[in-house]
Motif scaffolding. Structure first.
Motif, mmCIF file in Angstrom:
data_model
loop_
_atom_site.group_PDB
_atom_site.id
_atom_site.type_symbol
_atom_site.label_atom_id
_atom_site.label_comp_id
_atom_site.label_asym_id
_atom_site.label_seq_id
_atom_site.Cartn_x
_atom_site.Cartn_y
_atom_site.Cartn_z
ATOM 1 N N GLU A 245 11.401 45.238 -33.893
ATOM 2 C CA GLU A 245 10.076 45.602 -33.370
ATOM 3 C C GLU A 245 9.903 47.112 -33.310
ATOM 4 O O GLU A 245 8.882 47.648 -33.745
ATOM 5 C CB GLU A 245 9.873 44.996 -31.985
ATOM 6 C CG GLU A 245 9.626 43.501 -32.014
ATOM 7 C CD GLU A 245 9.599 42.889 -30.619
ATOM 8 O OE1 GLU A 245 9.422 43.634 -29.634
ATOM 9 O OE2 GLU A 245 9.752 41.653 -30.522
ATOM 10 N N LYS A 246 10.908 47.813 -32.792
ATOM 11 C CA LYS A 246 10.815 49.272 -32.669
ATOM 12 C C LYS A 246 10.848 49.939 -34.044
ATOM 13 O O LYS A 246 10.125 50.915 -34.289
ATOM 14 C CB LYS A 246 11.925 49.796 -31.777
ATOM 15 C CG LYS A 246 11.707 49.406 -30.326
ATOM 16 C CD LYS A 246 12.812 49.869 -29.429
ATOM 17 C CE LYS A 246 12.520 49.430 -27.990
ATOM 18 N NZ LYS A 246 13.538 49.830 -27.057
ATOM 19 N N ASP B 296 7.406 49.541 -35.750
ATOM 20 C CA ASP B 296 6.449 50.547 -35.251
ATOM 21 C C ASP B 296 6.722 51.914 -35.882
ATOM 22 O O ASP B 296 5.789 52.626 -36.253
ATOM 23 C CB ASP B 296 6.541 50.667 -33.728
ATOM 24 C CG ASP B 296 6.004 49.431 -33.016
ATOM 25 O OD1 ASP B 296 5.248 48.664 -33.635
ATOM 26 O OD2 ASP B 296 6.357 49.239 -31.836
ATOM 27 N N GLU C 93 4.266 54.144 -38.174
ATOM 28 C CA GLU C 93 3.892 55.489 -37.720
ATOM 29 C C GLU C 93 4.230 56.569 -38.746
ATOM 30 O O GLU C 93 3.427 57.471 -38.993
ATOM 31 C CB GLU C 93 4.613 55.836 -36.411
ATOM 32 C CG GLU C 93 4.124 55.075 -35.207
ATOM 33 C CD GLU C 93 5.069 55.216 -34.019
ATOM 34 O OE1 GLU C 93 5.862 56.181 -33.976
ATOM 35 O OE2 GLU C 93 5.024 54.335 -33.138
#
Length: 199
Positions: free
Chosen positions: A16-17, A20, A24
């Motif tokens: 999940e991290k 992201d 980004e």
């Protein structure tokens, strides 16, 4: 057993991290160290879960597609609604997920180009990821044809190709053109479904 569950939970958190972070910064700018930093762990710890950044990115995509597939399975297997309605709902889910993850496609394009530059087979990579979606759309088309909802003179393969070209066009609009909404793709889906329905 508790250790295995904890390992899987940590792996999901990393994915999940990392997802992201890819969205980004873009695939090329993300490093293994940046992923470790985002997750608050060392690179050595990250290697326990994944071999490299490419593997993390592939798992991130797989996790996203699994979420979409679970929703589509429910629709495709619900015989209380017509095949035409199932197909419309399935495509609506796909387009909605594409819209929600529009930034991902901007990351995905350089990733696929990098695979191509290194001699990889991009078509094979894409088809491997969408094979379940293809299957569910074909199942719905066959069910609709057998129930007399779809024009039996049209080949399933041709109907599928037409429908999937709308999805490909939507992805192109998001990834390359930079559109944020897919209202025109939804109109095209409705137009295509109206054309393949039995008269």
């Amino acid at each position: 057993m508790a250790i295995l569950i904890e390992h899987e939970k940590r792996k999901e958190e990393i994915l999940e991290k990392a997802f992201d972070l890819f969205v980004e910064e873009g695939y090329e700018d993300v490093t293994f160290q940046k992923i470790a930093d985002r997750c608050g762990i060392t690179r050595t710890t990250l290697y326990i879960y994944f071999k490299n950044k490419r593997e993390i990115f592939r798992w991130s995509i797989k996790q996203l597609l699994s979420s979409i597939e679970k929703r589509i399975v429910k629709i495709a297997s619900d015989e209380s609604i017509s095949a035409a309605e199932s197909l419309y709902k399935t495509l609506d889910i796909v387009l909605a997920e594409c819209e929600q993850n529009a930034r991902l496609f901007k990351v995905l394009l350089p990733y696929l180009l990098q695979i191509q530059k290194s001699g990889g087979n991009v078509k094979e990579v894409i088809e491997h990821r969408i094979v379940k979606l293809q299957h569910f759309i074909n199942v719905i088309l066959i069910r609709g044809r057998d129930a007399g909802e779809f024009d039996s003179s049209l080949p399933i393969k041709g109907m599928y190709a037409l429908i999937f070209s709308v999805v490909e066009s939507a992805v192109f609009r998001l990834a390359v053109i930079g559109e944020s909404g897919l209202d025109s793709s939804r109109k095209t889906v409705k137009f295509v479904l109206d054309r393949i329905r039995s008269k």
